[in-house]
Enzyme design. Structure first.
Site, PDB file in Angstrom:
ATOM      1  CB  THR A  39      -0.916   0.025   1.239  1.00  0.00           C
ATOM      2  OG1 THR A  39      -0.115   0.349   2.395  1.00  0.00           O
ATOM      3  CG2 THR A  39      -1.604  -1.323   1.459  1.00  0.00           C
ATOM      4  CB  CYS A  40       0.185   4.866  -0.186  1.00  0.00           C
ATOM      5  SG  CYS A  40      -1.147   5.031   1.026  1.00  0.00           S
ATOM      6  CD  GLN A  66      -5.122  -0.557   1.853  1.00  0.00           C
ATOM      7  OE1 GLN A  66      -4.566  -0.597   2.956  1.00  0.00           O
ATOM      8  NE2 GLN A  66      -5.111   0.537   1.104  1.00  0.00           N
ATOM      9  CB  ALA A  82     -10.473  19.938  -6.995  1.00  0.00           C
ATOM     10  CB  THR A 114      -8.827  17.971   2.564  1.00  0.00           C
ATOM     11  OG1 THR A 114      -7.522  18.014   3.149  1.00  0.00           O
ATOM     12  CG2 THR A 114      -9.874  17.935   3.665  1.00  0.00           C
TER      13      THR A 114
END
Length: 431
Positions: free
Chosen positions: A56-57, A125, A195, A198
């Protein structure tokens, strides 16, 4: 390569947000399209039996059954596969063995090792990582049991503690407050101003809880269009259209990088008149503020700032930390129970193998006895020889081991043999 599972150890090997920078985490991560190839490549290592990868990140972890103490080939493979020098990653990699490895995976699945304590996404995940390893054919009995026990423990944590109930991110807290005010928001429309990351998280949370409609307004329309394309119920708009968008908005959440407010008191007053004073819930996450503070003085407006949310988040973090203590106990109990089950299964399998060995010895001697009887040998002599041969074959191996233990002064082994064969009880019966 398939190895006798009884000589294997469980290993969790990884790197995460606590041990490495984003730049390094990116280098060691596995792209989804390369995952099956990586899994099968690891399984070819002579020391590895089963393997799964979570990437994952925030973390990349390799879970596997490995010959105890033989993690170096796996470490070398990882560095080589990602075209890195071992010196680049050595200080950032952690490893856990056996019960500690089981505890670690259970903590990860329960959100106890996450950047945001108790976050639920990691469990999904981890389930995906298990499915991918199944599809690649790199998990078997051991890892399947490990993953399934982990999921069961994570479910206990979610259902028996409050670790996931209180929002601890600004985006999630904003959505949670909206749901408190409106209850069921499946009939409501939200206007999101900005955009960035958050607002993307806000949009994701609103989408997950079933918001009827989303409008994403941004100064650069292309960015609003790009973000809106991720959600079925979202529509892009330009900031210049805010006055026309407001009357249809039950929820307004703003987070831009503007140095000046983008939403003033006058525009909100006009919107309330058109709405016939139906209330609007507003959250201003931006610093500097996107919504003029005077808007809070209007009737039918519920305006919260980022400071208001931080107070909620701090309280919720305390709540999660209390729940985390309960969750840690569940993890300890779950990992201990899992290891006990695996040890029991190992013992049962050894018993099966022992029984099979005895049966083969018996069948061999029985075949010899039958042959002698068929040739007319005396049945009494055949039975006596059969009993003696079975006894000698059964006792040969243990006798050698007992003598060696005695010579080496390993009295604990000799005592264990006495317990195993209940020798003291036999002596008592004779006396």
């Amino acid at each position: 390569m398939v190895i006798d599972s009884f000589i294997m150890g469980f290993l969790a090997l990884g790197i995460n947000h606590q041990t490495a920078s984003v730049a390094l985490r990116e280098k060691v991560a596995f792209a989804p399209e390369h995952l099956a190839d990586a899994l099968q490549s690891i399984q070819k290592l002579s020391s590895v039996n089963e393997v799964a990868i979570l990437s994952t990140c925030n973390r990349t972890e390799i879970y596997c059954e490995v010959v105890p103490g033989q993690e170096q080939p796996l470490l070398a493979w990882w560095a080589d596969y990602q075209q890195l020098a071992m010196t680049e990653v050595a200080d950032s990699i952690y490893q856990y063995w056996d019960e500690s490895a089981v505890q670690h995976m259970m903590r990860v699945a329960s959100g106890l090792d996450s950047m945001v304590l108790g976050e639920p996404q990691i469990l999904g995940q981890l389930k995906t990582a298990y499915v991918q390893a199944q599809a690649a054919g790199t998990v078997g009995f051991g890892l399947s049991r490990w993953f399934e026990s982990t999921f069961a423990t994570a479910k206990q944590v979610r259902t028996q503690t409050a670790i996931g109930e209180s929002p601890v991110s600004v985006a999630y807290a904003a959505v949670a407050l909206a749901r408190q005010i409106f209850g069921d928001i499946s009939q409501n429309h939200a206007l999101l101003i900005g955009a960035g990351e958050t607002i993307e998280l806000v949009a994701r949370h609103l989408s997950e809880v079933g918001i009827a409609g989303l409008t994403i307004a941004n100064r650069t329309l292309a960015n609003a269009e790009l973000l809106s394309s991720q959600f079925d119920q979202a529509t892009p708009a330009s900031l210049s259209n805010l006055p026309d968008l407001l009357p249809n908005a039950d929820i307004v959440i703003a987070s831009t990088a503007s140095q000046l407010p983008v939403l003033g008191k006058g525009a909100v007053e006009r919107a309330l008149k058109l709405r016939k004073h139906r209330p609007i819930f507003m959250v201003d996450i931006a610093v500097p503020r996107d919504i003029e503070p005077q808007v809070a003085t209007l009737a039918d407006i519920y305006l919260y700032t980022v400071d208001d949310l931080r107070e909620v988040i701090e309280e919720n973090l305390k709540s999660r930390q209390t729940a985390a203590v309960e969750a840690e106990n569940l993890v300890l109990n779950g990992s201990a129970a899992f290891m006990n089950r695996m040890r029991e299964l190992t013992a049962v399998e050894v018993l099966k193998q022992f029984r099979t060995k005895i049966e083969l010895l018996s069948e061999d001697e029985l075949a010899k006895a039958r042959k002698k009887l068929a040739n007319g040998a005396d049945p009494e002599q055949v039975l006596a020889r059969f009993a003696k041969a079975i006894t000698n074959k059964l006792l040969h191996g243990p006798s050698v081991q007992i003598k060696q233990a005695g010579a080496a002064g390993q009295l604990d082994r000799i005592e264990w043999v006495k317990q195993l064969f209940e020798i003291d009880q036999l002596t008592d019966k004779k006396s």
